[in-house]
Design an enzyme around this catalytic site. Sequence first.
Site, short mmCIF file in Angstrom:
data_model
loop_
_atom_site.label_atom_id
_atom_site.label_comp_id
_atom_site.label_asym_id
_atom_site.label_seq_id
_atom_site.Cartn_x
_atom_site.Cartn_y
_atom_site.Cartn_z
N LEU A 51 39.08 21.01 23.67
CA LEU A 51 38.59 20.04 24.85
C LEU A 51 38.39 19.13 24.65
O LEU A 51 38.82 18.61 22.88
CB LEU A 51 36.88 20.84 24.40
CG LEU A 51 37.54 22.05 25.43
CD1 LEU A 51 34.98 23.42 24.86
CD2 LEU A 51 37.46 22.02 26.54
N GLU A 53 35.90 27.06 16.62
CA GLU A 53 34.32 25.68 17.28
C GLU A 53 33.50 25.39 16.46
O GLU A 53 32.64 24.64 16.04
CB GLU A 53 33.84 26.41 18.22
CG GLU A 53 34.95 25.84 19.98
CD GLU A 53 35.79 26.70 19.95
OE1 GLU A 53 36.91 26.65 21.19
OE2 GLU A 53 35.90 27.64 19.68
#
Length: 302
Positions: free
Chosen positions: A108, A178
């Site tokens: 991302l 993450e």
Amino acid sequence: MALAAGARVLSRALLCPWALLRGATIRRTEPTAGSVDSARRFGTQRVLVEPDAAAGVAVMKFKNPPVNSLSLELLTEFIISLEKLENDKTFRGIILTSDCPRIFSAGLDLTEMCGKNPAHYAEYWKAVQELWLRLYLSNLVLIAAINGACPAGGCLISLTCDYRILADNPKYLIGLNETLLGIVAPFWFKDTLVNTIGHRASEQALQLGLLFLPAEALQVGLVDQVVPEDQVLSTALSVMARWMAIPDHARQLTKNMMRKTTVDRLVKQRDADIQNFVSFISRDSIQKSLQMYLEKLKQKKG
């Protein structure tokens, strides 16, 4: 001499890898009206598509340098290119790979999640959801030819595929990391990983933000094959031939049966998931954490 001859054959296959598919037993479909010209590339600024209508396969390459971050623009162009291939009945399979050296996708785009307004965060997250939904239940055979590092969102894209091939390079780490950035992977990231490597392995990988070396990724089942770097695409084409030997309707119904429950869970909670993301990413503490990380990246580049 035999070795030399073999090397010449392999060299030709790598230069013209479609020969691997054309020599295999594959049901071919005559080009339909409006189908993509098999001799021409098409695509967008950030997604290059190399189609072979005769073989029924296209190679989609991410080209958003330097690290193929999943910007809103890349996500949008990716979805458009995918939809174009899915609507053309000529194509039965797609190989996803990278046009950027040493990186499949860094995941991302943090700049899309930092210093923007809630409306932008919502738009961005909806695009991330949309790509996952389209890939995870695609009727096409999807094979990830992972020719570079593959963390976070890059790993998620590979997990949506039917088969994953990773280049054997110790620098090419793969995983959902993450938590290392202070971000929590959403439930559908988790579900995709659990469906691939099991609950306990996923629990450890997600909490610790593990990035696996190629051999480790193979051992845990995160990838299906690890091959020399110069054989990733040719291997993907060979594997594609095996998958495409199965009648489409039977394979597609089986894939849907295996994955639909996971997809339905997000579909039912899609708006809530967007709201949760916007609320989480808008927190001052998360914004400060992302800003600090981006500043470190800038310093490294400098």
